[in-house]
Each structure stands twice: as C-alpha cells, then as structure tokens.
Design a protein around this motif. Structure first.
Motif, PDB file in Angstrom:
ATOM      1  N   VAL A   9       0.763  -1.242  -0.005  1.00  0.00           N
ATOM      2  CA  VAL A   9       0.026   0.013  -0.126  1.00  0.00           C
ATOM      3  C   VAL A   9       0.973   1.221   0.145  1.00  0.00           C
ATOM      4  N   SER A  10       1.903   1.102   0.604  1.00  0.00           N
ATOM      5  CA  SER A  10       2.827   2.385   0.875  1.00  0.00           C
ATOM      6  C   SER A  10       3.613   2.566  -0.574  1.00  0.00           C
ATOM      7  N   TYR A  11       4.000   1.621  -0.969  1.00  0.00           N
ATOM      8  CA  TYR A  11       4.837   1.493  -2.400  1.00  0.00           C
ATOM      9  C   TYR A  11       4.013   2.089  -3.408  1.00  0.00           C
ATOM     10  N   LYS A  12       2.349   1.704  -3.405  1.00  0.00           N
ATOM     11  CA  LYS A  12       1.799   2.293  -4.576  1.00  0.00           C
ATOM     12  C   LYS A  12       1.265   3.515  -4.169  1.00  0.00           C
ATOM     13  N   LEU A  28      -4.326  16.105  -8.390  1.00  0.00           N
ATOM     14  CA  LEU A  28      -4.326  14.521  -8.503  1.00  0.00           C
ATOM     15  C   LEU A  28      -3.450  14.177  -7.213  1.00  0.00           C
ATOM     16  N   SER A  29      -2.517  14.872  -6.843  1.00  0.00           N
ATOM     17  CA  SER A  29      -1.691  14.631  -5.613  1.00  0.00           C
ATOM     18  C   SER A  29      -2.354  14.763  -4.275  1.00  0.00           C
ATOM     19  N   LEU A  30      -3.310  15.756  -4.208  1.00  0.00           N
ATOM     20  CA  LEU A  30      -4.174  15.777  -3.208  1.00  0.00           C
ATOM     21  C   LEU A  30      -5.200  14.922  -2.797  1.00  0.00           C
ATOM     22  N   ASP A  31      -5.726  14.430  -4.101  1.00  0.00           N
ATOM     23  CA  ASP A  31      -6.438  13.256  -4.121  1.00  0.00           C
ATOM     24  C   ASP A  31      -6.049  11.938  -3.638  1.00  0.00           C
ATOM     25  N   TYR A  32      -4.600  11.629  -3.772  1.00  0.00           N
ATOM     26  CA  TYR A  32      -3.888  10.655  -3.568  1.00  0.00           C
ATOM     27  C   TYR A  32      -3.539  10.639  -1.880  1.00  0.00           C
ATOM     28  N   ASN A  34      -5.316  12.574   0.267  1.00  0.00           N
ATOM     29  CA  ASN A  34      -6.560  12.299   0.980  1.00  0.00           C
ATOM     30  C   ASN A  34      -7.152  10.869   1.008  1.00  0.00           C
ATOM     31  N   GLU A  35      -6.847  10.266  -0.172  1.00  0.00           N
ATOM     32  CA  GLU A  35      -7.215   8.827  -0.304  1.00  0.00           C
ATOM     33  C   GLU A  35      -6.566   8.012   0.697  1.00  0.00           C
ATOM     34  N   ALA A  36      -5.194   8.268   0.900  1.00  0.00           N
ATOM     35  CA  ALA A  36      -4.444   7.570   1.955  1.00  0.00           C
ATOM     36  C   ALA A  36      -4.266   8.291   3.399  1.00  0.00           C
ATOM     37  N   SER A  37      -4.974   9.050   3.664  1.00  0.00           N
ATOM     38  CA  SER A  37      -4.759   9.742   4.809  1.00  0.00           C
ATOM     39  C   SER A  37      -4.951   8.899   6.083  1.00  0.00           C
ATOM     40  N   LYS A  38      -6.020   7.904   5.854  1.00  0.00           N
ATOM     41  CA  LYS A  38      -6.428   7.153   6.890  1.00  0.00           C
ATOM     42  C   LYS A  38      -5.083   6.210   7.308  1.00  0.00           C
ATOM     43  N   ARG A  39      -4.269   5.993   6.456  1.00  0.00           N
ATOM     44  CA  ARG A  39      -3.101   4.903   6.548  1.00  0.00           C
ATOM     45  C   ARG A  39      -1.879   5.446   6.846  1.00  0.00           C
ATOM     46  N   LEU A  40      -1.848   6.906   6.875  1.00  0.00           N
ATOM     47  CA  LEU A  40      -0.733   7.521   7.103  1.00  0.00           C
ATOM     48  C   LEU A  40      -0.151   7.785   8.787  1.00  0.00           C
ATOM     49  N   SER A  41       0.824   7.479   8.998  1.00  0.00           N
ATOM     50  CA  SER A  41       1.269   7.827  10.505  1.00  0.00           C
ATOM     51  C   SER A  41       1.185   9.292  10.673  1.00  0.00           C
ATOM     52  N   TYR A  43       3.413  11.187  12.003  1.00  0.00           N
ATOM     53  CA  TYR A  43       4.588  11.908  11.334  1.00  0.00           C
ATOM     54  C   TYR A  43       4.408  12.291   9.952  1.00  0.00           C
ATOM     55  N   ILE A  44       4.141  11.466   9.227  1.00  0.00           N
ATOM     56  CA  ILE A  44       3.898  12.090   7.905  1.00  0.00           C
ATOM     57  C   ILE A  44       3.045  13.097   7.671  1.00  0.00           C
ATOM     58  N   LYS A  45       1.732  12.829   8.556  1.00  0.00           N
ATOM     59  CA  LYS A  45       0.705  14.046   8.165  1.00  0.00           C
ATOM     60  C   LYS A  45       1.334  15.419   8.886  1.00  0.00           C
ATOM     61  N   THR A  46       2.348  15.422  10.037  1.00  0.00           N
ATOM     62  CA  THR A  46       2.827  16.577  10.362  1.00  0.00           C
ATOM     63  C   THR A  46       3.668  17.166   9.352  1.00  0.00           C
ATOM     64  N   SER A  47       4.644  16.184   8.721  1.00  0.00           N
ATOM     65  CA  SER A  47       5.433  16.712   7.852  1.00  0.00           C
ATOM     66  C   SER A  47       4.790  17.431   6.589  1.00  0.00           C
ATOM     67  N   LEU A  48       3.737  16.642   6.176  1.00  0.00           N
ATOM     68  CA  LEU A  48       2.996  17.561   5.112  1.00  0.00           C
ATOM     69  C   LEU A  48       2.188  18.590   5.581  1.00  0.00           C
ATOM     70  N   LYS A  49       1.879  18.764   6.605  1.00  0.00           N
ATOM     71  CA  LYS A  49       1.012  19.837   7.261  1.00  0.00           C
ATOM     72  C   LYS A  49       1.951  21.330   7.112  1.00  0.00           C
ATOM     73  N   TYR A  50       3.111  21.283   7.523  1.00  0.00           N
ATOM     74  CA  TYR A  50       3.826  22.316   7.725  1.00  0.00           C
ATOM     75  C   TYR A  50       4.916  22.370   6.462  1.00  0.00           C
ATOM     76  N   ARG A  51       5.318  23.438   6.191  1.00  0.00           N
ATOM     77  CA  ARG A  51       6.348  23.647   5.156  1.00  0.00           C
ATOM     78  C   ARG A  51       7.997  23.696   5.409  1.00  0.00           C
ATOM     79  N   HIS A  52       8.143  23.836   6.837  1.00  0.00           N
ATOM     80  CA  HIS A  52       9.555  23.669   6.987  1.00  0.00           C
ATOM     81  C   HIS A  52      10.128  22.337   6.828  1.00  0.00           C
ATOM     82  N   ASN A  53      11.652  22.523   6.726  1.00  0.00           N
ATOM     83  CA  ASN A  53      12.363  21.281   6.860  1.00  0.00           C
ATOM     84  C   ASN A  53      13.711  21.493   7.605  1.00  0.00           C
ATOM     85  N   ASN A  54      14.496  20.599   7.620  1.00  0.00           N
ATOM     86  CA  ASN A  54      16.015  20.662   8.283  1.00  0.00           C
ATOM     87  C   ASN A  54      16.979  20.551   7.312  1.00  0.00           C
ATOM     88  N   GLY A  55      16.496  21.168   6.106  1.00  0.00           N
ATOM     89  CA  GLY A  55      17.606  21.252   5.110  1.00  0.00           C
ATOM     90  C   GLY A  55      18.707  22.286   5.483  1.00  0.00           C
TER      91      GLY A  55
END
Length: 84
Positions: A9-12, A28-32, A34-41, A43-55
């Motif tokens: 599922v994660s690979y798909k 299309l990316s938002l659809d994907y 939203n479809e997978a939001s039930k299965r995401l951890s 941590y992933i939801k938080t990283s997608l929610k905010y725009r900052h990173n550790n770069g």
C-alpha cells in the motif's frame, strides 16, 4: 503478512505521488494524499502539514563535519612532515 500488505500500500501511494508530481498535477496529488490519509502515520501527516524542513540545518552540519575532517587531515600532514 501484515508488513507485506502495508509495504504494498505504501509503495503504491509513493508511486502514485511520484506520478502526480511528475505531471505537476496538484489536485491529483491531493486526491492521493486524501485517499491515503487514513493509513498515514502522524509523523507523515505533520510533515505534510508544515512547510519547514531541516535542510539548512543539515547543510550547516555537513559543512562543519567537512571542515573538521579537513582540519584533522591538515594537522596529521603537519605531524607527518615534522617527523621527517
């Protein structure tokens, strides 16, 4: 068996997101996502929610590590020259 199903599922999802990003299709990316939001951890939801990173922090850390390696190499070469 559960790990194998989660991996499939994660690979798909990963492949679908790569396709959506390559096509530059934001909806299309938002659809994907939203479809997978039930299965995401969370941590992933938080990283997608905010725009900052550790770069920038990672780049600074890398520069410090490289300078430390160069300094130790330079000191070692001075010690080697002093022996001969």
């Amino acid at each position: 068996m559960k790990l194998g199903e989660e991996f499939k599922v994660s690979y798909k999802l990963y492949q679908n997101l790569i396709y959506a990003f390559a096509q530059k299709d934001y909806n299309l990316s938002l659809d994907y996502l939203n479809e997978a939001s039930k299965r995401l951890s969370s941590y992933i939801k938080t990283s997608l929610k905010y725009r900052h990173n550790n770069g920038p922090i990672g780049a600074t850390d890398n520069a410090l590590k490289v300078s430390k390696k160069l300094t130790s190499f330079f000191e070692a070469s001075l010690n080697l020259k002093s022996r001969f």
